[in-house]
Write a protein that holds these residues in place. Sequence first.
Motif, PDB file in Angstrom:
ATOM      1  N   ASP A  95      -8.334  -7.470 -25.277  1.00  0.00           N
ATOM      2  CA  ASP A  95      -9.813  -7.848 -25.297  1.00  0.00           C
ATOM      3  C   ASP A  95      -9.675  -9.085 -24.489  1.00  0.00           C
ATOM      4  N   HIS A  96     -10.665  -8.853 -23.171  1.00  0.00           N
ATOM      5  CA  HIS A  96     -10.774  -9.893 -22.473  1.00  0.00           C
ATOM      6  C   HIS A  96     -11.894 -10.977 -22.693  1.00  0.00           C
ATOM      7  N   THR A  97     -12.495 -10.590 -23.838  1.00  0.00           N
ATOM      8  CA  THR A  97     -13.520 -11.557 -24.124  1.00  0.00           C
ATOM      9  C   THR A  97     -13.262 -12.620 -25.122  1.00  0.00           C
ATOM     10  N   SER A  98     -11.966 -12.350 -25.569  1.00  0.00           N
ATOM     11  CA  SER A  98     -11.360 -13.613 -26.699  1.00  0.00           C
ATOM     12  C   SER A  98     -10.789 -14.782 -26.226  1.00  0.00           C
ATOM     13  N   TYR A  99     -10.402 -14.861 -24.894  1.00  0.00           N
ATOM     14  CA  TYR A  99      -9.569 -16.031 -24.470  1.00  0.00           C
ATOM     15  C   TYR A  99     -10.335 -17.156 -24.764  1.00  0.00           C
ATOM     16  N   ALA A 100      -9.998 -18.418 -25.084  1.00  0.00           N
ATOM     17  CA  ALA A 100     -10.670 -19.470 -25.246  1.00  0.00           C
ATOM     18  C   ALA A 100     -10.503 -20.359 -24.091  1.00  0.00           C
ATOM     19  N   TRP A 101     -11.221 -20.037 -23.179  1.00  0.00           N
ATOM     20  CA  TRP A 101     -11.567 -20.795 -21.755  1.00  0.00           C
ATOM     21  C   TRP A 101     -12.025 -22.299 -22.074  1.00  0.00           C
ATOM     22  N   THR A 102     -11.494 -23.293 -21.185  1.00  0.00           N
ATOM     23  CA  THR A 102     -11.946 -24.595 -21.277  1.00  0.00           C
ATOM     24  C   THR A 102     -12.284 -24.960 -19.921  1.00  0.00           C
ATOM     25  N   ASP A 103     -12.784 -24.157 -19.014  1.00  0.00           N
ATOM     26  CA  ASP A 103     -12.945 -24.295 -17.654  1.00  0.00           C
ATOM     27  C   ASP A 103     -14.376 -24.037 -17.506  1.00  0.00           C
ATOM     28  N   LYS A 104     -15.202 -24.224 -18.543  1.00  0.00           N
ATOM     29  CA  LYS A 104     -16.701 -24.013 -18.216  1.00  0.00           C
ATOM     30  C   LYS A 104     -17.359 -24.885 -16.964  1.00  0.00           C
ATOM     31  N   LYS A 105     -16.905 -26.248 -16.949  1.00  0.00           N
ATOM     32  CA  LYS A 105     -17.425 -27.005 -15.861  1.00  0.00           C
ATOM     33  C   LYS A 105     -16.742 -26.796 -14.554  1.00  0.00           C
ATOM     34  N   TRP A 106     -15.913 -26.054 -14.385  1.00  0.00           N
ATOM     35  CA  TRP A 106     -15.265 -25.794 -13.252  1.00  0.00           C
ATOM     36  C   TRP A 106     -16.078 -25.109 -12.095  1.00  0.00           C
ATOM     37  N   LYS A 107     -16.180 -25.478 -10.844  1.00  0.00           N
ATOM     38  CA  LYS A 107     -16.789 -24.718  -9.861  1.00  0.00           C
ATOM     39  C   LYS A 107     -15.843 -24.740  -8.676  1.00  0.00           C
ATOM     40  N   ASN A 108     -15.816 -23.664  -8.111  1.00  0.00           N
ATOM     41  CA  ASN A 108     -15.033 -23.301  -7.345  1.00  0.00           C
ATOM     42  C   ASN A 108     -15.155 -24.338  -5.932  1.00  0.00           C
ATOM     43  N   LEU A 109     -13.848 -24.596  -5.297  1.00  0.00           N
ATOM     44  CA  LEU A 109     -13.994 -25.439  -4.183  1.00  0.00           C
ATOM     45  C   LEU A 109     -14.574 -24.982  -2.981  1.00  0.00           C
ATOM     46  N   PRO A 110     -15.296 -25.704  -2.028  1.00  0.00           N
ATOM     47  CA  PRO A 110     -15.918 -25.108  -0.929  1.00  0.00           C
ATOM     48  C   PRO A 110     -14.652 -24.662  -0.187  1.00  0.00           C
ATOM     49  N   LEU A 111     -14.965 -23.660   0.607  1.00  0.00           N
ATOM     50  CA  LEU A 111     -13.862 -22.990   1.540  1.00  0.00           C
ATOM     51  C   LEU A 111     -13.285 -23.944   2.279  1.00  0.00           C
ATOM     52  N   HIS A 112     -13.688 -24.938   2.950  1.00  0.00           N
ATOM     53  CA  HIS A 112     -12.946 -25.842   4.151  1.00  0.00           C
ATOM     54  C   HIS A 112     -12.207 -26.792   3.428  1.00  0.00           C
ATOM     55  N   GLN A 113     -12.238 -27.109   1.977  1.00  0.00           N
ATOM     56  CA  GLN A 113     -11.247 -27.830   1.204  1.00  0.00           C
ATOM     57  C   GLN A 113     -10.043 -27.213   0.750  1.00  0.00           C
ATOM     58  N   TYR A 114      -9.840 -26.045   1.104  1.00  0.00           N
ATOM     59  CA  TYR A 114      -8.704 -25.168   0.541  1.00  0.00           C
ATOM     60  C   TYR A 114      -7.545 -25.609   1.462  1.00  0.00           C
ATOM     61  N   ILE A 115      -6.583 -26.206   0.559  1.00  0.00           N
ATOM     62  CA  ILE A 115      -5.093 -26.189   1.222  1.00  0.00           C
ATOM     63  C   ILE A 115      -4.361 -25.548   0.395  1.00  0.00           C
TER      64      ILE A 115
END
Length: 618
Positions: A95-115
């Motif tokens: 059941d992929h819908t049941s996990y209790a994620w706590t990352d709702k405020k997470w936004k992916n980093l801009p590509l140029h910030q990837y290390i």
Amino acid sequence: MAILREIGAHYSPEKKGTVFTVWAPFAKKVDVLLHKPEPIEVPLQREAMGYWTALSEFANPGTRYTILLDGETERPDPASFYQPTTVHEASAVVDHTSYAWTDKKWKNLPLHQYIIYELHVGTFTPEGTFESIIERLPELKELGITAIELMPVAQFPGSRNWGYDGVLPFAVQNSYGGPEGLKKLVNACHEQGLAVVLDVVYNHMGPEGNYLHDFGPYFTDKYKTPWGSALNFDDNHSDAVRNYFIQNALMWLRDCHIDALRLDAVHAIYDMGAKHFLQELQEHVQELEEQVGRDFILIAESDLNDVRLINPMERGGYGLDAQWSDDFHHVIHAMVTGEQDGYYKGFGKPEQLAKVMTQAFVYDGLYSEHRHRTFGSSTENNRAEQFVVCSQNHDQVGNRMLGERLSDLVDFETLKVVAGLVILSPYLPMLFMGEEYGEQNPFLYFVSHGDEELIEAVRKGRREEFKAFAWQGEAPDPQSEKTFNRSKLSRSYTSNARQNQLRAYYKQLIQLRKSAPALSKPNKATVHARMEAHDRVLHLVHQTKEPHLYCLFNLSDTQQDAQLLRTQETAGSWRVLLQSGATAWGGPGETQPDTLEQKAHLTLPPKSVLILQQQLSR
């Protein structure tokens, strides 16, 4: 854009059961066998284009099941989300819908910030699990890493594998912790402010447990890959195969909250159709971005130096976000090791280093001695952040006969020069696990197949692969558990002062990359590189933003005299930010004063890096 069809076993609390969907266009009858105390057979109904589907109220999360084709052939689900035991046995409903994620405020980093920090789950920690990585995330964050890249985690045979022998692309490797463990890791990464890149393989399937042939024409004989028959992306019935892999990518991004996918060896994804599979994949990912309000990144691995992968669709490209640059690695490796065998042939010329620093590729329409042909295309119209570079990765280390890391091939001061070249380049830097402190354990090739003939074939194949190189010795047995255990990180920097100094040096370089305005988002057009070939000194000047950054790399084993380039951009005085030979980094000592004038004559120690920042007039 083609309409997608859901596949696999999807549990729905609203429907109080699980919807099973299987593609088997030539089957006359398809059933799902539920492995209950009393087995239950669920007949599937045939629908258009060879799909079979049905809802079962008896299948809940955790229920094990297999697919029965024509009442005879029993197999795991090709789109299984979890294999509790092996690739040969029953799948399990997730059941992929049941996990209790706590990352709702997470936004992916801009590509140029990837290390990026590439790691192998099975050898990164003694336990070799997703959850054991969580304990190490603070170390990576403290180092300055902004994204971890997981080598493939799709289910493979046994418990030891690089991951490129996966045969069930939707199932998360059970020995690593399955889908639940992966979600815990991703959630923890996001809590730490780290993005997660996942390596996925859409160019071939592993040899053991590959039952796709039983279900339909997933493969085509039109093309051949180094690993056997090619996947069917443009032949008859290819729509369902394309759907299979696009659904796979969307699952990782949507259900597992992965931020970026690294697409393995896309040069072996053969598609001569009007719309290449990679373009269609990008279109569906963009559609998912709109649906969920999150940004995703697609990074291609290719050895063809073809910017069509990353060119926008309106310019005839596939619209992917970035691609690896093998040329960058090969130039540096050949220069510091002197190796010229195999694909290193033609690399290592000093002038190539300056070129790759501003153009990402050496071969951009030039003749290659190794390939015996002209190849590559110009990167003139591509941004620096569209290229991922490294001095080590799983391929370049693990595909050596003895799995030697660069720390076994060059001396300590050279390691610091190479680190500077990668991290101070205008591109996205990637480290390979353990590189930051000079890990001494090798990273070897390992498998845990169950078929003796296959095991022997793998051993033979490895021996054949090494014939193009002048390496001495005998390859360790890939099937041996000892080979796998030798590849685990030792984390010896905690007790080894010299390794700890190297790690501190890496940390300082990464901090500099993050804090220096000239490196915040480098523009290839405003990066100047000049190589003094006779003394092997590279001048690399970042002029994207003021204050400019001036980096000098002495790659020779002797002291060299140098003078700063005389241009309008380099006029004035410069403040010394870093000397790789400082005692803090385990070097012989600093040799430069705190400030230097543009006309100053410099003496660069052997195998050293000097980083200067422009002093702006007030």
